[in-house]
Design a protein around this motif. Structure first.
Motif, PDB file in Angstrom:
ATOM      1  N   SER A 176       0.819  -1.216   0.000  1.00 55.88           N
ATOM      2  CA  SER A 176       0.000   0.000   0.000  1.00 55.88           C
ATOM      3  C   SER A 176       0.849   1.261   0.000  1.00 55.88           C
ATOM      4  CB  SER A 176      -0.906   0.014   1.213  1.00 55.88           C
ATOM      5  OG  SER A 176      -0.140   0.150   2.383  1.00 55.88           O
ATOM      6  N   LYS A 177       0.261   2.306  -0.572  1.00 54.12           N
ATOM      7  CA  LYS A 177       0.925   3.604  -0.593  1.00 54.12           C
ATOM      8  C   LYS A 177       0.389   4.485   0.533  1.00 54.12           C
ATOM      9  CE  LYS A 177       2.326   7.163  -3.817  1.00 54.12           C
ATOM     10  NZ  LYS A 177       2.015   7.838  -5.078  1.00 54.12           N
ATOM     11  N   ALA A 178      -0.919   4.351   0.810  1.00 57.77           N
ATOM     12  CA  ALA A 178      -1.534   5.112   1.902  1.00 57.77           C
ATOM     13  C   ALA A 178      -2.183   4.138   2.875  1.00 57.77           C
ATOM     14  CB  ALA A 178      -2.584   6.070   1.356  1.00 57.77           C
ATOM     15  N   VAL A 179      -2.120   4.471   4.156  1.00 58.98           N
ATOM     16  CA  VAL A 179      -2.677   3.588   5.179  1.00 58.98           C
ATOM     17  C   VAL A 179      -3.717   4.343   6.014  1.00 58.98           C
ATOM     18  CG1 VAL A 179      -2.157   2.188   7.209  1.00 58.98           C
ATOM     19  CG2 VAL A 179      -0.540   2.274   5.297  1.00 58.98           C
ATOM     20  N   ILE A 180      -4.935   3.827   6.009  1.00 55.73           N
ATOM     21  CA  ILE A 180      -6.015   4.445   6.778  1.00 55.73           C
ATOM     22  C   ILE A 180      -6.040   3.871   8.193  1.00 55.73           C
ATOM     23  CG2 ILE A 180      -8.517   4.741   6.935  1.00 55.73           C
ATOM     24  CD1 ILE A 180      -8.635   4.315   3.895  1.00 55.73           C
ATOM     25  N   VAL A 181      -6.104   4.755   9.190  1.00 56.52           N
ATOM     26  CA  VAL A 181      -6.195   4.320  10.581  1.00 56.52           C
ATOM     27  C   VAL A 181      -7.320   5.091  11.266  1.00 56.52           C
ATOM     28  CG1 VAL A 181      -4.984   4.189  12.791  1.00 56.52           C
ATOM     29  CG2 VAL A 181      -3.706   3.921  10.660  1.00 56.52           C
ATOM     30  N   GLY A 182      -8.211   4.386  11.924  1.00 55.95           N
ATOM     31  CA  GLY A 182      -9.292   5.042  12.669  1.00 55.95           C
ATOM     32  C   GLY A 182      -8.896   5.255  14.118  1.00 55.95           C
TER      33      GLY A 182
ATOM     34  N   ASP B  12       7.765   3.104   7.156  1.00 60.62           N
ATOM     35  CA  ASP B  12       7.560   2.167   6.054  1.00 60.62           C
ATOM     36  C   ASP B  12       7.364   2.883   4.719  1.00 60.62           C
ATOM     37  OD1 ASP B  12       7.842   0.077   7.808  1.00 60.62           O
ATOM     38  OD2 ASP B  12       5.687  -0.238   8.096  1.00 60.62           O
ATOM     39  N   GLY B  13       7.542   4.212   4.731  1.00 61.08           N
ATOM     40  CA  GLY B  13       7.466   4.964   3.478  1.00 61.08           C
ATOM     41  C   GLY B  13       6.062   5.154   2.943  1.00 61.08           C
ATOM     42  N   LYS B  14       5.094   5.094   3.812  1.00 61.05           N
ATOM     43  CA  LYS B  14       3.693   5.216   3.395  1.00 61.05           C
ATOM     44  C   LYS B  14       3.093   6.525   3.904  1.00 61.05           C
ATOM     45  CE  LYS B  14       3.555   0.243   3.775  1.00 61.05           C
ATOM     46  NZ  LYS B  14       3.830   0.033   2.331  1.00 61.05           N
ATOM     47  N   ILE B  15       1.952   6.871   3.329  1.00 58.53           N
ATOM     48  CA  ILE B  15       1.272   8.107   3.714  1.00 58.53           C
ATOM     49  C   ILE B  15       0.215   7.800   4.772  1.00 58.53           C
ATOM     50  CG2 ILE B  15      -0.241   9.954   2.905  1.00 58.53           C
ATOM     51  CD1 ILE B  15       1.113   9.623   0.155  1.00 58.53           C
ATOM     52  N   PRO B  16       0.316   8.425   5.949  1.00 55.90           N
ATOM     53  CA  PRO B  16      -0.682   8.177   6.986  1.00 55.90           C
ATOM     54  C   PRO B  16      -1.982   8.950   6.711  1.00 55.90           C
ATOM     55  CG  PRO B  16       0.988   9.683   7.804  1.00 55.90           C
ATOM     56  CD  PRO B  16       1.382   9.321   6.405  1.00 55.90           C
ATOM     57  N   VAL B  17      -3.104   8.257   6.832  1.00 52.29           N
ATOM     58  CA  VAL B  17      -4.433   8.860   6.661  1.00 52.29           C
ATOM     59  C   VAL B  17      -5.248   8.516   7.905  1.00 52.29           C
ATOM     60  CG1 VAL B  17      -6.537   8.882   5.274  1.00 52.29           C
ATOM     61  CG2 VAL B  17      -4.308   8.595   4.154  1.00 52.29           C
ATOM     62  N   PHE B  18      -5.415   9.475   8.790  1.00 50.07           N
ATOM     63  CA  PHE B  18      -6.114   9.200  10.044  1.00 50.07           C
ATOM     64  C   PHE B  18      -7.555   9.706   9.998  1.00 50.07           C
ATOM     65  CE2 PHE B  18      -3.194   7.517  13.281  1.00 50.07           C
ATOM     66  CZ  PHE B  18      -2.027   7.487  12.536  1.00 50.07           C
TER      67      PHE B  18
ATOM     68  N   PHE C 291      -2.530  13.185   6.141  1.00 50.12           N
ATOM     69  CA  PHE C 291      -3.887  13.706   6.040  1.00 50.12           C
ATOM     70  C   PHE C 291      -4.703  13.200   7.207  1.00 50.12           C
ATOM     71  CE2 PHE C 291      -8.285  13.211   4.699  1.00 50.12           C
ATOM     72  CZ  PHE C 291      -8.552  14.417   4.051  1.00 50.12           C
ATOM     73  N   ASP C 292      -5.614  14.061   7.684  1.00 47.28           N
ATOM     74  CA  ASP C 292      -6.617  13.531   8.603  1.00 47.28           C
ATOM     75  C   ASP C 292      -7.949  14.234   8.412  1.00 47.28           C
ATOM     76  OD1 ASP C 292      -7.061  15.776  10.580  1.00 47.28           O
ATOM     77  OD2 ASP C 292      -4.937  15.419  11.006  1.00 47.28           O
TER      78      ASP C 292
END
Lengths: 287, 287, 287, 287, 287, 287
Positions: free
Chosen positions: F23-29, F102-108, F256-257
């Motif tokens: 994955s390039k972006a990882v969504i976390v709630g 891990d070189g990914k984009i965090p999306v909270f 991003f969040d």
């Protein structure tokens, strides 16, 4: 018994008193929502729209005209067999045919969007050059939906099969699968997201032509029309749709429907009120 | 026009088709709630109760009897001037008088509890020995409320002035000011909190007598009847009130009202549905 | 990736982790509500009941037993074509057959009551002496409804055609047309209004027999279960139904369904919570 | 300025006018709900309960007594730092200590159940033989919850650490993990599901003893008290809890709290109304 | 008692602490909605607007100014006899007179629109050249409504009788009967549908004049202000009304009211929040 | 077992199937809302947004692009200790660090706005020249709130301490205390009320720079986004925010969040639907 005769007209849209014979436009409610995948509930719309119309004035400041002298007839709701799509569409089609045969303008209140198909089928027989104007958040142009040909998500594809190529004008579209947009490029006039601008640009081209108008209330943003089955944020305002509807009198409307109002999701009743206002303007335009 | 005649009866309670002349009981709606201090909204009740009655069966398993053969007439709602208490009570009283003169049983749907007063006033003229049964969470026995003699909180005190001493039977009472309970001790039969037990104990004493029944829906716990203006936790269940109402056929009922249903606080519609069921049992009892 | 594996089980009832092969009972959701006449919306029930089950404990103080060691499998929702009753029933029936063939107990979550028919059809093939227990406010014994043989209002009549005479036991019934009650007198064991009392009286007679249980949530009063399509005031309490369900472990249950929960009318979520609790007790009873 | 002085007392419970010094009981609101896992929202309860108390009568027919002559003081809500559990509990504890030192009875309105801990801690110091009565759907006896010692789910375990063994009496419990019930067997008097029966059985044993009472509103069924964070179907009725509360005057109450009312889930306001009625009866019992 | 003094100011708008004598503007709530025909409920507005103002900042980025140093006084709600229109209007008028006599600016919060009449009556006595600005969806210019001269639907006609011809400026009007628009042509400045544009065009003409402003919250679209009695789709946005209100400081305002907010239809509270913001800007403009 | 494997992906955003590694972006709630002062409830947002995403198309007509081929991974919700702010922020920060490493984009997905702080803290370590774009109705620039340094009302002040001066761009701000605006003048780029205009003006300046975007859903007017904790009338439309979000693909987004969605106040679900649409556009922009 004097003083007790009030109730008889309560159930009708804006207290329509005319009889069927003299009427120019005939309102028919269709409490159908079986093919809906997300949130059913539009079957209660025709009754609710009539109920809230009780608080609406006959006079419209938008068009400086009053329904008082207009000849329209509210025929009530169709009796349809719940869960039986085929039979229901048949009943709708037969009703539309009857109204057209009598030289009147059919005005259908949904129910789900699929009801547009049997009506347009009959109207297009009468007017082979018919152009259809669709105000909607969704393209509704899939060929099948869950393997079914007849669905609220395929209805405008079916409509396209009844009219000439490029005779469908779509406004406010902001959701669909890729294939629908590819189809639209070739076979319809699709206008993305915006409503009033594109409509005014097309107005001249449409003038004079026999047109059928279908308004899916979800073309309006859910802030203004929360009472619908598949709300799609990013739509137009209620003021904008009323401005568009006020221009309908410049068109040669031969049929009309208003679909997808869902009273169960409309706690404030503003969606039904907006629908009733749209309907009033429409009747002022055609009668 | 065939197939289109459905709408005419939609507005009526349980599709009553009888005409006034042949009827034994006459239903009248009173959209009045001006004197209410806490949460107005009961004016919408008559329409709502009719609307939900559409889903109710004619047949009652409670009394193994059906409304199909019963002669009752739904006269619709009274036209009352909003905000004008005096004129409104006058109109109600005149209507009750007319129905009684025609030898019929008046059945009023409120609106607020104050409407009971003008109706009982006329019924008591016709039946001087009248006993009144009140099912209610509140005593409603104040002499004045905010300096006003005519209020939803004083209505049963006014009613007491129309009937003989100790001819008012109160059930389910669980709220009031001290003075009301002192008054009740001397002038009424008041039963605290409980409903079914005390009612059955009084049933024999009441048999044969002309009785007027007024049901304030808030006698039922707000869990079962949330749609009311002054909900009072600690009431009876809907099952219990239906058991009581099923016994009404053993009484000689000469008038009836059902008040304080407030559709705006009744999202699930179960209060209106309960009211419609009570009304069905009542009509089965008197027709 | 550690710490991120939570989501996988979220969608399942009470976090069921078992696989299909080892399971004793199999849960299947059926998002179908097309034949409903009044308020559709039960199609969202299976998902909602799973969602609220997240807050439910595995351990039940009612039966002093825990789901932790029980072998049940939540198979998710069936894919059904919206609006196509025939095909949908076929899919349900085929699924029930498969589960039975694998020697497991089918547990269906509706959706509307009609889904009971295809399931019982298969269960009755397997167990010709099957007795069916119906907890319901409505008799559902009409032969046709709006001319349709297959409807939520005719479902138990169809079920009667699959099992022996007098093998249907009905509890809590408090609504129907006259004909249904006449039919019931001859062909079913119908118990009016009350639930717990009649159930306990029949318990001995039922012990040992293969039984199928169908619970229409509207058997419970709308105060406790407002989230349903045709609420019928006058039902039992949630405490009472839980007491009844706790006795299910004394029966030989070979199939089960829970229907007519409608999340859209269940703002407080207490109907779904009650449904989840019933389901937990049921699984404890059969696994 | 005459006629304009009404507002000053509006914010207080049942218009309490007494000053702190003369009061016998002191009401304190605690807008805290941070440790809640499911549905926060109880922080709005103290204000809401005061607001709806405006419509409540001073006189109670349940105990034939009036709050008019009672000396209680509503001290308003505590200022607590949102999100800071430790500091918040400290503030609560200090406040309880102050009230006790002044020889008054502390009456706390939650907020979440955790607030009971700091209050009982101080009350138990004052009354080493203190018995605690808990009315609750949940055992709240876990040792930790999500690794935290201080949580709404562990609060009664913490309370047990402040009082003698078997001095906690639990009523209405119908949810918990296995370990809580094992703990209860040895260290508390736990009564499952039922409320009134077990309470009356224990009444004699409790008479005379200093008792602290904590009522978690979810002991009542969500039909009667939908406004709570973790509704648990199968509870008692509002009538039953009021009957129990009416007996409190036979006890020697030295502290009290009412927790877990959540106005955001209480559209009909009946939960807050029930809470206000319970509070009235309680104040009548201790003042 | 330290730490417990918070509650005293809770009931007031934005925690106004000033006393009456020093104040420049005086806020008065009027819980009146008896003459309303459609959905009553505005009587709860003054309390609700005060309640939500608790979350509003004193500082306004719209006008870069803060209420901290402004002298206004919230006098609370008037005590009015529910259902008695005449007496209520008398009380309002007397209150307005008193405030004006003391050289202060009256700021009334409705309640229904009829309350504007007694206030303007007194203000116009003080300022014979008074111009009135009405922001409203409805013309409110009928001569009678259900035969009554004093109604929410006739209020601006009555107001016209207190001021000079053409001294009423109407903005946003989009509903009324034909006769109202005919009357407006001759006697008022009526601007259809739009709000901001027409207001800015009239601003210069109004500068310097003593003006009274009445805002019926339904001038704003029901998407932004769902909490009102007669919602009228097609109105302005909340952003637009706030832009207009920000210009009020350029006017010589001598009286003001804000009416028709109905908390019962305002689940999200955004209507009350908008009302509170408008009120803040208004107070910043006049103090 | 064939046909039964549907459920596994239900809980994920737009049915994301990718694994974490690719994955390039990882969504976390982040289900956290403890420091909120007004209306908690945002903890339910991540689940709800995933749930409604089920009805969203993969294809976006806004950007003529589809999520089908994009590599993003929905990691589910973090396990956080309710009520423990410190530990919760620690967990969030650790998670963000891991994703960045891990070189990914965090999306909270929030949760309350405070969650932005620990994420930006880590992102700013990685990108020292980071610019932060804040779309919000509230400045959130206080130094402390109720004496706490870490609060939803102080979060952007804390963020300012992680990035360079004047590297915070604020859009749509329309509420705050005076001190926040004074601070902003010197240390941030604050744009009042308007959103799209100011954003487009700054777009060129921002191009190329690593940017972090935080969207507080209350930047949108409560008509379009009623489901939020501190609604602030006067915001932008859903159409406008979608137009802005469509331009995000021109930026170099490194984090991003999306915060403050509160499902409990979102009866129509339109706030969650808007959030899901924003999230789809964002993922299309970064993947």
């Amino acid at each position: 018994m004097k003083g007790f005769d009030k109730l008889l007209d309560q159930g009708k849209f804006l207290r329509s008193k005319e009889n069927y014979e003299d009427s120019k436009a005939v309102i028919v409610g269709v409490p159908m929502d079986f093919t809906v995948s997300f949130r059913p509930g539009t079957r209660m719309a025709p009754r609710k729209i009539r109920e809230v119309s009780y608080g609406l004035e006959d006079y419209s400041p938008y068009s400086d005209d009053s329904l008082n002298d207009k000849k329209y007839y509210d025929a009530g709701d169709l009796d349809i067999p719940f869960g039986n799509v085929g039979k229901s569409l048949e009943i709708i089609e037969r009703t539309a045919a009857m109204i057209l045969k009598d030289g009147k303008i059919p005005v259908f209140i949904g129910g789900e969007h699929l009801i547009t198909y049997p009506v347009v089928k009959q109207v297009a027989k009468e007017y082979p050059e018919l152009k259809v104007l669709q105000f909607d958040a969704h393209a509704d142009l899939r060929d099948t939906f869950f393997d079914e040909k007849l669905s609220h998500a395929t209805v405008m594809r079916r409509v396209c099969e009844c009219i000439r190529e490029k005779h469908l004008y779509q406004f406010g579209i902001r959701s669909g699968v890729k294939e629908e947009f590819t189809f639209a490029e070739q076979y319809t006039h699709m206008n993305l997201i915006d409503v009033k601008g594109p409509f005014l640009e097309n107005l001249n081209e449409l003038r004079g032509h026999p047109v059928y108008i279908t308004i899916d209330i979800d073309v309006v943003d859910p802030a203004f029309a929360p009472g619908t089955g598949t709300p799609e944020p990013g739509g137009c305002t209620s003021k904008e749709i009323l401005e568009v509807v006020s221009c309908f009198r410049e068109l040669n409307i031969v049929g009309f429907d208003l679909v997808e109002v869902s009273p169960i999701n409309d706690l404030s009743e503003r969606t039904s009120l907006l629908a009733a206002k749209i309907l009033r303007e429409l009747l002022l335009a055609v009668c």
